[in-house]
Design a protein around this motif. Structure first.
Motif, short mmCIF file in Angstrom:
data_model
loop_
_atom_site.label_atom_id
_atom_site.label_comp_id
_atom_site.label_asym_id
_atom_site.label_seq_id
_atom_site.Cartn_x
_atom_site.Cartn_y
_atom_site.Cartn_z
N SER A 58 0.99 -1.35 0.15
CA SER A 58 0.05 0.10 0.04
C SER A 58 0.84 1.11 -0.07
CB SER A 58 -0.88 0.18 1.43
OG SER A 58 -2.02 -0.99 1.29
N SER A 59 0.45 2.25 -0.50
CA SER A 59 1.09 3.60 -0.40
C SER A 59 0.93 3.98 1.03
CB SER A 59 0.27 4.67 -1.16
OG SER A 59 -1.19 4.65 -0.81
N ASN A 60 1.70 5.00 1.22
CA ASN A 60 2.00 5.49 2.72
C ASN A 60 0.60 5.82 3.24
OD1 ASN A 60 4.66 5.06 2.61
ND2 ASN A 60 5.21 7.03 2.28
N ASP A 61 -0.19 6.33 2.50
CA ASP A 61 -1.52 6.56 3.38
C ASP A 61 -2.57 5.55 3.18
OD1 ASP A 61 -2.19 6.96 0.68
OD2 ASP A 61 -2.45 8.96 0.67
N GLY A 62 -2.14 4.44 2.59
CA GLY A 62 -2.95 3.34 2.60
C GLY A 62 -4.39 3.69 1.58
N LEU A 63 -4.22 4.42 0.60
CA LEU A 63 -5.07 4.95 -0.17
C LEU A 63 -5.01 4.07 -1.70
CD1 LEU A 63 -5.72 8.84 0.15
CD2 LEU A 63 -7.32 6.95 0.22
N SER A 64 -4.00 3.57 -1.86
CA SER A 64 -3.78 2.98 -3.33
C SER A 64 -2.55 1.94 -3.06
CB SER A 64 -3.47 4.15 -4.34
OG SER A 64 -2.05 4.39 -4.10
N ARG A 65 -2.99 1.15 -4.13
CA ARG A 65 -1.89 -0.25 -4.35
C ARG A 65 -2.11 -0.98 -5.43
NH1 ARG A 65 -2.85 -4.68 0.16
NH2 ARG A 65 -4.98 -5.04 0.24
N PHE A 66 -1.05 -1.58 -6.07
CA PHE A 66 -1.19 -1.89 -7.38
C PHE A 66 -1.99 -3.38 -7.09
CE2 PHE A 66 0.39 -5.61 -10.11
CZ PHE A 66 0.08 -5.33 -11.40
N GLU A 67 -2.93 -3.78 -7.98
CA GLU A 67 -3.68 -4.94 -7.73
C GLU A 67 -3.71 -5.84 -9.35
OE1 GLU A 67 -8.25 -6.02 -7.75
OE2 GLU A 67 -7.35 -5.38 -5.78
N TRP A 68 -3.45 -7.30 -9.20
CA TRP A 68 -3.41 -8.02 -10.55
C TRP A 68 -4.38 -9.04 -9.94
CZ3 TRP A 68 -2.68 -13.17 -11.12
CH2 TRP A 68 -2.55 -13.64 -12.56
N GLU A 69 -5.43 -9.35 -10.97
CA GLU A 69 -6.32 -10.32 -10.71
C GLU A 69 -6.95 -11.17 -12.15
OE1 GLU A 69 -10.07 -10.31 -7.60
OE2 GLU A 69 -10.64 -9.50 -9.74
N LYS A 70 -7.13 -12.53 -11.79
CA LYS A 70 -7.29 -13.34 -12.81
C LYS A 70 -8.25 -14.38 -12.51
CE LYS A 70 -5.14 -16.77 -15.91
NZ LYS A 70 -5.66 -16.46 -17.21
N GLU A 71 -9.35 -14.49 -13.40
CA GLU A 71 -10.40 -15.41 -12.89
C GLU A 71 -9.95 -16.96 -13.11
OE1 GLU A 71 -15.15 -16.71 -13.87
OE2 GLU A 71 -14.25 -14.46 -14.49
N ILE A 72 -10.27 -17.89 -12.20
CA ILE A 72 -9.85 -19.03 -12.21
C ILE A 72 -11.15 -20.05 -12.09
CG2 ILE A 72 -7.40 -18.57 -11.82
CD1 ILE A 72 -7.78 -19.89 -9.05
N LYS A 73 -10.89 -21.38 -12.49
CA LYS A 73 -12.00 -22.00 -12.21
C LYS A 73 -12.34 -22.42 -10.79
CE LYS A 73 -10.98 -25.02 -16.29
NZ LYS A 73 -10.28 -26.35 -16.67
N LYS A 74 -13.48 -22.50 -10.45
CA LYS A 74 -14.11 -22.76 -9.31
C LYS A 74 -13.21 -23.96 -8.40
CE LYS A 74 -18.04 -23.87 -6.46
NZ LYS A 74 -19.44 -24.59 -6.31
N GLU A 75 -13.12 -25.01 -9.28
CA GLU A 75 -12.41 -26.21 -8.87
C GLU A 75 -11.16 -25.86 -8.44
OE1 GLU A 75 -15.94 -27.05 -10.94
OE2 GLU A 75 -14.34 -26.03 -11.82
N ASP A 76 -10.18 -25.28 -9.04
CA ASP A 76 -8.88 -24.74 -8.93
C ASP A 76 -8.68 -23.77 -7.56
OD1 ASP A 76 -8.04 -25.92 -11.30
OD2 ASP A 76 -8.10 -24.22 -12.64
N ALA A 77 -9.73 -22.98 -7.54
CA ALA A 77 -9.76 -22.05 -6.27
C ALA A 77 -9.97 -23.01 -5.11
CB ALA A 77 -11.02 -21.02 -6.39
N GLU A 78 -11.01 -23.93 -5.17
CA GLU A 78 -11.06 -24.86 -4.19
C GLU A 78 -9.73 -25.68 -3.88
OE1 GLU A 78 -14.69 -26.83 -5.61
OE2 GLU A 78 -15.84 -25.52 -4.28
N GLN A 79 -9.11 -26.07 -4.60
CA GLN A 79 -7.71 -26.97 -4.70
C GLN A 79 -6.68 -26.04 -3.83
OE1 GLN A 79 -6.96 -30.07 -5.21
NE2 GLN A 79 -9.33 -30.20 -5.28
N LEU A 80 -6.73 -24.82 -4.24
CA LEU A 80 -5.49 -23.70 -3.78
C LEU A 80 -5.98 -23.50 -2.45
CD1 LEU A 80 -5.15 -21.37 -6.86
CD2 LEU A 80 -3.48 -22.85 -5.73
N PHE A 81 -7.10 -23.60 -1.90
CA PHE A 81 -7.66 -23.26 -0.52
C PHE A 81 -6.75 -24.35 0.25
CE2 PHE A 81 -11.75 -21.17 -1.68
CZ PHE A 81 -11.34 -19.89 -1.33
N LYS A 82 -6.31 -25.44 -0.04
CA LYS A 82 -5.70 -26.53 0.56
C LYS A 82 -4.05 -25.90 1.00
CE LYS A 82 -8.35 -30.23 -1.49
NZ LYS A 82 -8.41 -31.15 -2.46
#
Length: 159
Positions: A58-82
């Motif tokens: 986060s920036s020093n004031d906490g207002l901004s930060r870089f974000e990268w996001e990719k949609e993945i399959k529900k099943e892949d997300a469930e596996q990654l929770f492990k």
């Protein structure tokens, strides 16, 4: 896949009125593969969709930060929770439109039950926005309210 600089402000919520104003409600489960302060790596199930998200520091004031996001399959997300660190976040997200902005209000369950936070994304750090009457104290930049911290130090452990 998308990457952006996220600019948002975060607030405590002081009443349940937002639930009657919400146009959408989604169950979210999320875990963290990394909670390093320079980068967090998050796995999320939002309804039936999976996502992998990396957020920078986060920036020093906490207002901004870089974000990268990719949609993945529900099943892949469930596996990654492990592979996620202990402390899965469980919450219901409500969306409320007010003026030109959408407030995302998270009502937490489990170890964070009792905590309700609202976020509003902005186009720039000085943008003016209408504040609903259920909005409480601003907690932007207070890391104890970051989901990555709530997974390590849940609300129920606070004094």
């Amino acid at each position: 896949m998308s990457s952006t600089i996220e600019i948002e402000r975060k607030f405590l919520v002081k009443s349940q009125v937002f639930k009657h104003q919400a146009f959408n409600k989604t169950h979210i489960k999320q875990g963290f593969l990394s909670t390093d302060k320079e980068r967090t790596v998050r796995v999320r199930l939002k309804g039936n969709k999976g996502f992998l998200t990396i957020k920078g520091a986060s920036s020093n004031d906490g207002l901004s930060r870089f974000e990268w996001e990719k949609e993945i399959k529900k099943e892949d997300a469930e596996q990654l929770f492990k592979l996620c660190k202990k402390g899965i976040i469980d919450k219901m997200r409500y969306e409320v439109k007010l003026g030109n902005h959408i407030f995302e209000i998270d009502e937490f369950f489990g170890d964070n039950k009792g905590l309700v936070l609202a976020e509003v994304e902005l186009n720039n750090e000085n943008e003016i926005f209408e504040k609903p009457n259920w909005l409480g104290e601003e907690v932007t930049g207070d890391i104890k309210y970051y989901n990555s911290q709530l997974s390590n130090q849940p609300f129920k452990t606070w004094k």
